[in-house]
Design a protein around this motif. Structure first.
Motif, PDB file in Angstrom:
ATOM      1  N   THR A 124       0.832  -1.206   0.000  1.00 29.55           N
ATOM      2  CA  THR A 124       0.000   0.000   0.000  1.00 29.55           C
ATOM      3  C   THR A 124       0.865   1.254   0.000  1.00 29.55           C
ATOM      4  N   LEU A 125       1.924   1.270   0.810  1.00 34.10           N
ATOM      5  CA  LEU A 125       2.791   2.445   0.887  1.00 34.10           C
ATOM      6  C   LEU A 125       3.592   2.620  -0.398  1.00 34.10           C
ATOM      7  N   ILE A 126       4.062   1.512  -1.007  1.00 38.90           N
ATOM      8  CA  ILE A 126       4.770   1.599  -2.288  1.00 38.90           C
ATOM      9  C   ILE A 126       3.842   2.158  -3.365  1.00 38.90           C
ATOM     10  N   GLU A 127       2.604   1.655  -3.383  1.00 40.62           N
ATOM     11  CA  GLU A 127       1.643   2.114  -4.388  1.00 40.62           C
ATOM     12  C   GLU A 127       1.343   3.608  -4.217  1.00 40.62           C
ATOM     13  N   ASN A 128       1.176   4.062  -2.964  1.00 38.54           N
ATOM     14  CA  ASN A 128       0.918   5.474  -2.718  1.00 38.54           C
ATOM     15  C   ASN A 128       2.077   6.345  -3.172  1.00 38.54           C
ATOM     16  N   ALA A 129       3.323   5.892  -2.931  1.00 36.96           N
ATOM     17  CA  ALA A 129       4.492   6.678  -3.322  1.00 36.96           C
ATOM     18  C   ALA A 129       4.543   6.868  -4.829  1.00 36.96           C
ATOM     19  N   VAL A 130       4.285   5.777  -5.577  1.00 33.14           N
ATOM     20  CA  VAL A 130       4.313   5.866  -7.036  1.00 33.14           C
ATOM     21  C   VAL A 130       3.144   6.685  -7.565  1.00 33.14           C
ATOM     22  N   LYS A 131       1.981   6.565  -6.907  1.00 35.99           N
ATOM     23  CA  LYS A 131       0.778   7.226  -7.374  1.00 35.99           C
ATOM     24  C   LYS A 131       0.833   8.738  -7.190  1.00 35.99           C
ATOM     25  N   HIS A 132       1.424   9.200  -6.108  1.00 36.83           N
ATOM     26  CA  HIS A 132       1.350  10.618  -5.747  1.00 36.83           C
ATOM     27  C   HIS A 132       2.613  11.398  -6.034  1.00 36.83           C
ATOM     28  N   ASN A 133       3.607  10.761  -6.683  1.00 35.95           N
ATOM     29  CA  ASN A 133       4.843  11.472  -6.993  1.00 35.95           C
ATOM     30  C   ASN A 133       5.158  11.362  -8.474  1.00 35.95           C
ATOM     31  N   MET A 134       5.864  12.387  -8.975  1.00 43.49           N
ATOM     32  CA  MET A 134       6.295  12.390 -10.363  1.00 43.49           C
ATOM     33  C   MET A 134       7.521  11.491 -10.509  1.00 43.49           C
ATOM     34  N   LEU A 135       7.574  10.710 -11.597  1.00 41.73           N
ATOM     35  CA  LEU A 135       8.688   9.814 -11.853  1.00 41.73           C
ATOM     36  C   LEU A 135       9.286  10.136 -13.214  1.00 41.73           C
ATOM     37  N   SER A 136      10.604  10.299 -13.276  1.00 44.69           N
ATOM     38  CA  SER A 136      11.301  10.537 -14.529  1.00 44.69           C
ATOM     39  C   SER A 136      12.740  10.087 -14.382  1.00 44.69           C
ATOM     40  N   LYS A 137      13.425   9.892 -15.527  1.00 44.29           N
ATOM     41  CA  LYS A 137      14.833   9.490 -15.467  1.00 44.29           C
ATOM     42  C   LYS A 137      15.681  10.581 -14.832  1.00 44.29           C
ATOM     43  N   GLU A 138      15.292  11.857 -15.082  1.00 44.51           N
ATOM     44  CA  GLU A 138      16.064  12.954 -14.502  1.00 44.51           C
ATOM     45  C   GLU A 138      15.845  13.057 -12.992  1.00 44.51           C
ATOM     46  N   LYS A 139      14.629  12.806 -12.545  1.00 43.17           N
ATOM     47  CA  LYS A 139      14.312  12.859 -11.119  1.00 43.17           C
ATOM     48  C   LYS A 139      13.616  11.557 -10.723  1.00 43.17           C
ATOM     49  N   PRO A 140      14.385  10.484 -10.577  1.00 40.75           N
ATOM     50  CA  PRO A 140      13.760   9.199 -10.236  1.00 40.75           C
ATOM     51  C   PRO A 140      13.240   9.182  -8.807  1.00 40.75           C
ATOM     52  N   LEU A 141      12.254   8.321  -8.594  1.00 45.27           N
ATOM     53  CA  LEU A 141      11.699   8.147  -7.255  1.00 45.27           C
ATOM     54  C   LEU A 141      12.522   7.110  -6.507  1.00 45.27           C
ATOM     55  N   LYS A 142      12.940   7.439  -5.285  1.00 42.53           N
ATOM     56  CA  LYS A 142      13.753   6.552  -4.457  1.00 42.53           C
ATOM     57  C   LYS A 142      12.949   6.133  -3.235  1.00 42.53           C
ATOM     58  N   ILE A 143      12.747   4.823  -3.059  1.00 38.00           N
ATOM     59  CA  ILE A 143      11.977   4.291  -1.932  1.00 38.00           C
ATOM     60  C   ILE A 143      12.902   3.426  -1.082  1.00 38.00           C
TER      61      ILE A 143
ATOM     62  N   VAL B 194       9.065   3.225   6.031  1.00 44.71           N
ATOM     63  CA  VAL B 194       9.008   3.300   4.578  1.00 44.71           C
ATOM     64  C   VAL B 194       9.103   4.767   4.191  1.00 44.71           C
ATOM     65  N   SER B 195      10.103   5.125   3.373  1.00 46.07           N
ATOM     66  CA  SER B 195      10.381   6.525   3.076  1.00 46.07           C
ATOM     67  C   SER B 195      10.571   6.720   1.577  1.00 46.07           C
ATOM     68  N   ASN B 196      10.156   7.876   1.060  1.00 42.50           N
ATOM     69  CA  ASN B 196      10.409   8.226  -0.336  1.00 42.50           C
ATOM     70  C   ASN B 196      10.616   9.730  -0.458  1.00 42.50           C
ATOM     71  N   ASN B 197      11.430  10.125  -1.444  1.00 38.21           N
ATOM     72  CA  ASN B 197      11.632  11.554  -1.694  1.00 38.21           C
ATOM     73  C   ASN B 197      10.361  12.155  -2.290  1.00 38.21           C
TER      74      ASN B 197
ATOM     75  N   ARG C 261       2.792  15.085  -7.324  1.00 44.53           N
ATOM     76  CA  ARG C 261       2.006  15.409  -8.513  1.00 44.53           C
ATOM     77  C   ARG C 261       0.811  16.270  -8.121  1.00 44.53           C
ATOM     78  N   THR C 262       0.308  17.002  -9.100  1.00 42.84           N
ATOM     79  CA  THR C 262      -0.840  17.885  -8.837  1.00 42.84           C
ATOM     80  C   THR C 262      -2.111  17.384  -9.501  1.00 42.84           C
ATOM     81  N   ASP C 263      -1.992  16.262 -10.249  1.00 41.16           N
ATOM     82  CA  ASP C 263      -3.151  15.800 -11.012  1.00 41.16           C
ATOM     83  C   ASP C 263      -3.774  14.535 -10.442  1.00 41.16           C
ATOM     84  N   VAL C 264      -3.476  14.201  -9.181  1.00 42.36           N
ATOM     85  CA  VAL C 264      -4.038  12.997  -8.555  1.00 42.36           C
ATOM     86  C   VAL C 264      -5.344  13.373  -7.864  1.00 42.36           C
ATOM     87  N   LYS C 265      -6.445  12.754  -8.306  1.00 41.84           N
ATOM     88  CA  LYS C 265      -7.751  13.067  -7.737  1.00 41.84           C
ATOM     89  C   LYS C 265      -7.919  12.456  -6.350  1.00 41.84           C
TER      90      LYS C 265
END
Length: 537
Positions: A454-473, A484-487, A491-495
């Protein structure tokens, strides 16, 4: 007058037809898929071992080519050429392959014998005193009657294991020339590891006595792995005849492999190349087919239940309309009582079951996974197979039953890794590898079911992911808690706010009387603290 669908006979016929259709489709589709995958695996294995053989033949040809060129070049050199110029000419061809670090040559002029030992350096090569073990080998080869293009022997020179080679002696006006190489077998294995980095197999080369020349498991180098006079399969194969293979357990991979034997003459060396190809993980296809049948049966039961409900509703519709006004107030009161009872005695458990149920039927995740699989099938067959295996394990775990709502930490970590593997395939370099540092003493403790996922899914869902700024969990432990921590790259488009998953976790811990669960933003990171429960202690 009843409609046809209201008749119980029609209900049974429809249900039976749906059941047979879904069961038949899932069964035959599974059998067809398994047959296709087995044929594909067999074809792929044949191409893999042929490619590996060609690679090693090419590399050893290059390795020994310098000695052949030297024997051709020597008679063409002028008799009055200086010793320094002769060393430069012979050294250049002997050390032409970058894998060759040390080479030697010896020249007999009447009763005088000169020994030259060359070592590669950063710029070119230099002459150094010849080691005793090489000089002894060279003297033996001048007396040898062997007519092979190349001869070789292994010798243990602490702390390394060396392969000494020698070519046939060649005569000229300057005398009788003998050339050879001094190869550190561990260094040679390191060089071979870089040649075919993406290969889907690995090779072991043994000499005519079954002693290992090269192997990805460096501990095997120099050891006798086979006894050619005793191993029947080892002796039956021929270089260009029908290939012999067997299924064995690989000590190196800790997996079952298909092993192919190729006696191969490399410039006169009677060595055998053994290629091990890992299994293509087809065992789980049976499980996939079984689960497909289960899903078909479940679908048929659901459809049959809906038809039965439709019939019941049709029969009772008139009575319900007459009673609706009379019972409306009573129903409202009952709803209020049930709601109060649920909030007082079962709110936390109801939320737990609801969250689990929603995760089990998440169509969005399945759609994304199938899209990623579709792309992988054409791009990387091996990775696609691994992807299917991981996906089946994820859904198998989701279907597991944990009546208490808690699961062992070890199970949750394993499930999280399977789930993260699917996300990594989908997002690639935009998602950094998972950093896990969990204390072994907490593995037998328990945390809420599917909490890490659940926490991994939330991190990916609510954060922007790109090669220039990858998400680190990261997942680590602190005392009796899993963090469980992530940078933060919000994102601003998550309903969906994502609070549902966190509320589920908070309610679960409250249900078990633990109030230490917490989460929040700390130093540009979102962190969630999961207390590990030990209810059996």
């Amino acid at each position: 007058m009843k409609l046809a669908l209201q008749n119980p006979k029609y209900l049974i016929v429809i249900g039976l037809a749906v059941f047979l259709c879904i069961t038949g489709v899932t069964f035959f589709t599974g059998r067809f898929l398994e047959d296709r995958m087995n044929k594909t695996a067999d074809f792929a294995e044949r191409n893999v071992y042929r490619q590996k053989i060609l690679v090693f033949q090419y590399e050893f040809d290059n390795l020994f080519k310098g000695m052949q060129v030297a024997t051709t070049l020597f008679p063409e050199l002028k008799a009055d050429i200086s010793d320094e110029r002769l060393m430069q000419n012979l050294g250049t061809v002997l050390l032409s392959d970058e894998k060759v670090k040390k080479a030697w040559y010896a020249i007999i002029r009447g009763n005088d014998t000169s020994f030259v030992y060359l070592v590669r350096n950063a710029a070119s090569f230099k002459q150094v005193p010849m080691p005793k073990y090489v000089k002894g080998w060279a003297k033996q080869q001048f007396l040898a009657n062997d007519t092979s293009n190349v001869r070789g022997i292994q010798t243990k020179i602490s702390p390394a294991l060396h392969l000494l080679t020698a070519s046939n002696a060649i005569e000229s006006d300057r005398g009788r020339l003998l050339t050879g190489l001094d190869i550190d077998l561990v260094e040679l294995q390191h060089a071979f590891a870089l040649v075919d980095e993406r290969g889907q197999s690995y090779a072991i080369i043994v000499d005519e006595n079954g002693v290992c020349i090269t192997s990805p498991d460096e501990k095997q180098i120099g050891k006798q792995l086979f006894h050619p006079k005793q191993d029947t399969l080892f002796n039956q194969v021929t270089p260009y005849g029908r290939t012999k293979s067997e299924k064995v357990a690989s000590d190196f991979l800790q997996l079952p492999v298909t092993r192919y034997y190729f006696p191969n003459t490399i410039n006169g060396l009677n060595w055998t190349i053994i290629v091990d190809i890992p299994g293509f993980l087809l065992d789980d296809l049976t499980d996939i087919r079984t689960y497909s049948i289960y899903i078909g049966l479940l679908s048929a039961a659901i459809i049959l239940g809906l038809i039965w409900l439709y019939q019941r509703k049709w029969q009772k519709e008139f009575l319900l309309r007459r009673e609706v006004e009379v019972n409306r107030q009573e129903l409202l009161m009952e709803k209020q009582e049930l709601k109060l009872l649920a909030e007082t005695h079962g709110k936390d458990n109801a939320m737990l079951q609801l969250s689990k149920l929603k995760e089990k039927v998440n169509p969005h995740f399945l759609f994304n996974s199938l899209s990623s699989l579709n792309a992988l099938i054409a791009e990387d067959t091996e990775l696609a197979k691994a992807f299917v295996l991981k996906l089946s394990r994820v859904y198998r775990y989701v279907l597991e039953s944990y009546p208490s709502g808690l699961a062992p930490v070890a199970d949750e970590l394993r499930f999280m890794k399977e789930y993260f593997f699917l996300l990594k395939i989908r997002f690639g370099d935009a998602l950094e590898p998972l950093d896990i540092q969990v204390d072994e003493s907490l593995m037998k403790g328990e945390i809420p079911f599917m909490s890490l996922q659940t926490l991994i899914e939330n991190a990916v869902k609510h954060n922007m992911l790109s090669k220039e700024k990858p998400l680190k969990i990261t997942v680590r432990t602190e005392k009796n808690k899993i963090i469980v921590s992530n940078n933060l790259q919000l994102r601003t488009d998550v309903k969906d706010s994502g609070k549902q998953g966190l509320s589920y976790l908070k309610s679960t811990y409250s249900y078990f009387g633990n109030q230490d669960f917490s989460f929040g933003i700390e130093e540009e990171h979102f962190r969630c603290y999961l207390p590990v429960l030990h209810l059996t202690e």
